[in-house]
Design a protein around this motif. Structure first.
Motif, PDB file in Angstrom:
ATOM      1  N   TYR A  37       1.204-167.509 -39.617  1.00 25.31           N
ATOM      2  CA  TYR A  37       1.686-168.592 -39.705  1.00 25.31           C
ATOM      3  C   TYR A  37       0.682-169.715 -38.912  1.00 25.31           C
ATOM      4  O   TYR A  37       0.524-170.685 -39.581  1.00 25.31           O
ATOM      5  CB  TYR A  37       2.932-168.616 -38.668  1.00 25.31           C
ATOM      6  CG  TYR A  37       3.712-169.981 -38.244  1.00 25.31           C
ATOM      7  CD1 TYR A  37       4.537-170.422 -39.186  1.00 25.31           C
ATOM      8  CD2 TYR A  37       3.402-170.772 -37.222  1.00 25.31           C
ATOM      9  CE1 TYR A  37       5.260-171.725 -38.856  1.00 25.31           C
ATOM     10  CE2 TYR A  37       3.878-171.762 -36.876  1.00 25.31           C
ATOM     11  CZ  TYR A  37       5.017-172.602 -37.590  1.00 25.31           C
ATOM     12  OH  TYR A  37       5.573-173.706 -37.399  1.00 25.31           O
ATOM     13  N   ARG A  38       0.239-169.355 -38.084  1.00 28.54           N
ATOM     14  CA  ARG A  38      -0.983-170.144 -37.270  1.00 28.54           C
ATOM     15  C   ARG A  38      -2.022-170.509 -38.256  1.00 28.54           C
ATOM     16  O   ARG A  38      -2.532-171.494 -38.653  1.00 28.54           O
ATOM     17  CB  ARG A  38      -1.350-169.299 -36.000  1.00 28.54           C
ATOM     18  CG  ARG A  38      -2.299-170.311 -35.280  1.00 28.54           C
ATOM     19  CD  ARG A  38      -2.871-169.170 -34.085  1.00 28.54           C
ATOM     20  NE  ARG A  38      -1.810-169.501 -32.866  1.00 28.54           N
ATOM     21  CZ  ARG A  38      -2.296-169.006 -31.680  1.00 28.54           C
ATOM     22  NH1 ARG A  38      -3.457-168.293 -31.574  1.00 28.54           N
ATOM     23  NH2 ARG A  38      -1.771-169.191 -30.611  1.00 28.54           N
TER      24      ARG A  38
ATOM     25  N   PHE B 198       9.984-167.136 -32.891  1.00 29.90           N
ATOM     26  CA  PHE B 198       8.925-166.469 -32.117  1.00 29.90           C
ATOM     27  C   PHE B 198       7.447-166.920 -32.370  1.00 29.90           C
ATOM     28  O   PHE B 198       6.441-166.685 -31.694  1.00 29.90           O
ATOM     29  CB  PHE B 198       8.960-164.678 -32.443  1.00 29.90           C
ATOM     30  CG  PHE B 198      10.143-164.393 -31.366  1.00 29.90           C
ATOM     31  CD1 PHE B 198       9.948-164.092 -30.122  1.00 29.90           C
ATOM     32  CD2 PHE B 198      11.540-164.106 -32.036  1.00 29.90           C
ATOM     33  CE1 PHE B 198      11.230-163.975 -29.228  1.00 29.90           C
ATOM     34  CE2 PHE B 198      12.618-163.842 -31.238  1.00 29.90           C
ATOM     35  CZ  PHE B 198      12.299-163.637 -29.867  1.00 29.90           C
ATOM     36  N   ALA B 199       7.288-167.646 -33.635  1.00 29.72           N
ATOM     37  CA  ALA B 199       5.818-168.337 -33.960  1.00 29.72           C
ATOM     38  C   ALA B 199       5.697-169.184 -32.950  1.00 29.72           C
ATOM     39  O   ALA B 199       4.494-169.476 -32.381  1.00 29.72           O
ATOM     40  CB  ALA B 199       5.889-168.539 -35.359  1.00 29.72           C
TER      41      ALA B 199
ATOM     42  N   TRP C 153       5.043-167.775 -29.543  1.00 29.60           N
ATOM     43  CA  TRP C 153       3.614-167.295 -29.487  1.00 29.60           C
ATOM     44  C   TRP C 153       2.472-168.502 -29.285  1.00 29.60           C
ATOM     45  O   TRP C 153       1.903-168.487 -28.425  1.00 29.60           O
ATOM     46  CB  TRP C 153       3.475-166.419 -30.840  1.00 29.60           C
ATOM     47  CG  TRP C 153       1.928-166.272 -31.047  1.00 29.60           C
ATOM     48  CD1 TRP C 153       1.320-166.589 -32.217  1.00 29.60           C
ATOM     49  CD2 TRP C 153       1.193-165.236 -30.550  1.00 29.60           C
ATOM     50  NE1 TRP C 153      -0.087-165.790 -32.174  1.00 29.60           N
ATOM     51  CE2 TRP C 153       0.081-165.037 -30.866  1.00 29.60           C
ATOM     52  CE3 TRP C 153       1.373-164.439 -29.293  1.00 29.60           C
ATOM     53  CZ2 TRP C 153      -1.169-164.373 -30.901  1.00 29.60           C
ATOM     54  CZ3 TRP C 153       0.143-163.534 -28.729  1.00 29.60           C
ATOM     55  CH2 TRP C 153      -0.869-163.725 -29.660  1.00 29.60           C
ATOM     56  N   GLU C 154       2.986-169.611 -30.100  1.00 29.41           N
ATOM     57  CA  GLU C 154       2.198-170.574 -29.967  1.00 29.41           C
ATOM     58  C   GLU C 154       2.264-171.366 -28.664  1.00 29.41           C
ATOM     59  O   GLU C 154       1.146-172.086 -28.119  1.00 29.41           O
ATOM     60  CB  GLU C 154       2.514-171.657 -31.430  1.00 29.41           C
ATOM     61  CG  GLU C 154       1.647-172.702 -31.369  1.00 29.41           C
ATOM     62  CD  GLU C 154       2.118-173.773 -32.548  1.00 29.41           C
ATOM     63  OE1 GLU C 154       3.193-173.348 -33.121  1.00 29.41           O
ATOM     64  OE2 GLU C 154       1.618-174.814 -32.498  1.00 29.41           O
ATOM     65  N   LYS C 155       3.251-171.562 -28.145  1.00 30.89           N
ATOM     66  CA  LYS C 155       3.499-172.270 -26.820  1.00 30.89           C
ATOM     67  C   LYS C 155       3.516-171.569 -25.602  1.00 30.89           C
ATOM     68  O   LYS C 155       3.673-172.209 -24.547  1.00 30.89           O
ATOM     69  CB  LYS C 155       5.093-173.231 -26.818  1.00 30.89           C
ATOM     70  CG  LYS C 155       5.058-174.081 -28.125  1.00 30.89           C
ATOM     71  CD  LYS C 155       4.480-175.541 -28.142  1.00 30.89           C
ATOM     72  CE  LYS C 155       4.614-176.051 -28.991  1.00 30.89           C
ATOM     73  NZ  LYS C 155       3.939-177.509 -29.159  1.00 30.89           N
TER      74      LYS C 155
ATOM     75  N   ALA D 144       3.372-164.020 -36.985  1.00 26.94           N
ATOM     76  CA  ALA D 144       2.854-165.185 -36.161  1.00 26.94           C
ATOM     77  C   ALA D 144       1.661-165.664 -36.402  1.00 26.94           C
ATOM     78  O   ALA D 144       1.163-166.870 -36.403  1.00 26.94           O
ATOM     79  CB  ALA D 144       3.321-164.896 -34.711  1.00 26.94           C
TER      80      ALA D 144
ATOM     81  N   PHE E 276       4.007-161.811 -24.375  1.00 25.97           N
ATOM     82  CA  PHE E 276       4.636-161.949 -25.796  1.00 25.97           C
ATOM     83  C   PHE E 276       5.467-160.831 -26.192  1.00 25.97           C
ATOM     84  O   PHE E 276       6.559-160.960 -26.689  1.00 25.97           O
ATOM     85  CB  PHE E 276       3.871-162.537 -26.871  1.00 25.97           C
ATOM     86  CG  PHE E 276       4.257-162.796 -28.307  1.00 25.97           C
ATOM     87  CD1 PHE E 276       5.307-163.944 -28.151  1.00 25.97           C
ATOM     88  CD2 PHE E 276       4.307-161.941 -29.143  1.00 25.97           C
ATOM     89  CE1 PHE E 276       5.899-164.020 -29.605  1.00 25.97           C
ATOM     90  CE2 PHE E 276       4.822-162.243 -30.482  1.00 25.97           C
ATOM     91  CZ  PHE E 276       5.611-163.311 -30.555  1.00 25.97           C
TER      92      PHE E 276
END
Lengths: 158, 197
Positions: B32-33, A36-37, A40-42, B29, A3
């Protein structure tokens, strides 16, 4: 790619793409961070079906397109430019401000395509990002360049 | 700016703000999560609390007729649906929009998604009013049955309230909720037309 590597490689590029789309630094920053969130998640589910850059750009363009959900209408800066130019813009920044204002005057999809072209993304990749044929991308870029040139000329003459 | 190369060089001079440094972005990030998870948990918590309250009422209330707890149960289901419809049920029932698709596919998904949201909102609100009205009517049966005059009065008032809700409030709520959805659908359509060959 980790990432962190993806972020360092693409953050500035994605920020410029978002900036061209919304012509607002705060919103562009938010959209970049949202992009980018999602990256990061995917990232764990990224299947390498496309290049990582294409994948990141796709997420970013979709975030831009979806930003209409947050603001009913994206601020469009039309000419004459002196009305919308921030007064604090330093001389060196004037050219950048002018360029982004002219791009903001284009249609939404045109803003995305020209941003990718200015970022030197190959046209075949742009076609994969936006989902149209390469030939169509070529035609669109040609038209957008003409439009942009005209807008910049109007700006300079003003 | 005379040519495209000049544009390119001006373009690349736009540098991201400090907040877009990697460390900051990573923090955001993570935040957010966790806030996403928190919101979900809050909705689920609220739903559970409402269910628990209704179950406790049902267990502790000694009703003469079955219609009383049944009415309470229906009204409870209506409230649970109202709280959880958008936050939990819609998202649970519908496939999320794929943010990893190309723009054209994404816009098609988005239009379909908004159409479904519109339908779900309309159905959800109607269902809420039907369940609540039915629940209230059943709940009142026991009290109305004690004296026919009370009965007539209760049912007239409740009937008027139900009609007012159905013909006045329901369309207004649907219209308000659908306004945003419709605007988004129109936007998606407009954006999709920009991608046409």
């Amino acid at each position: 790619m980790t990432f962190e590597e993806i972020y360092r490689e693409y953050a500035a590029k994605i920020y410029r793409l978002c900036m061209a789309y919304v012509n607002d630094r705060d919103m562009a920053q938010d959209l970049t961070q949202d992009t980018f969130a999602t990256v990061w998640e995917k990232l764990a589910t990224f299947r390498n079906e496309s290049a990582i850059g294409t994948w990141v750009y796709r997420i970013a363009t979709n975030k831009c397109l979806r930003s209409l959900e947050q603001t009913t209408r994206i601020k469009r800066t039309e000419l004459p430019p002196q009305l919308s130019e921030p007064p604090e813009a330093a001389h060196g920044e004037e050219m950048i401000t002018r360029l982004y204002q002219c791009i903001a005057g284009l249609e939404e999809v045109e803003r995305i395509i020209i941003s990718l072209e200015l970022e030197e993304v190959p046209q075949a990749e742009i076609a994969t990002i936006v989902g149209i044929s390469e030939g169509n991308v070529r035609i669109k870029i040609h038209r957008i360049k003409n439009k942009l040139e005209k807008k910049l000329k109007e700006y300079e003459e003003f | 700016m005379k040519n495209f190369d000049e544009l390119k060089s001006a373009w690349k001079k736009e540098t991201p703000p400090a907040a877009l440094q990697y460390e900051e972005a990573k923090k955001r990030a993570d935040h957010y999560r966790s806030s996403h998870v928190r919101k979900r948990l809050l909705s689920i918590g609220m739903l559970s609390a409402v269910i628990v309250v209704f179950v406790l009422i049902l267990l502790n209330y000694e009703a003469k007729y079955i219609t009383t707890p049944l009415g309470l149960l229906l009204a409870g289901v209506a409230i649970v649906c109202a709280i959880g419809w958008e936050t939990v049920l819609i998202q649970f029932l519908m496939k999320p929009i794929d943010m990893q698709a190309d723009s054209k596919t994404f816009l098609t998904y988005w239009q379909t998604y908004q159409k479904r949201v519109e339908w779900a909102q309309k159905t959800g609100i109607s269902l809420y009013f039907i369940l609540l009205s039915l629940g209230l009517s059943l709940y009142l049966f026991e009290f109305a049955n004690r004296d026919w005059r009370y009965g007539v009065f209760f049912y007239l008032v409740t009937g008027a309230w139900i009609l007012f809700n159905w013909f006045y409030f329901r369309p207004r709520v649907i219209k308000k909720q659908n306004q945003k959805t419709r605007a988004l659908m129109e936007d998606a359509e407009r954006l999709a037309s920009q991608l046409e060959e």
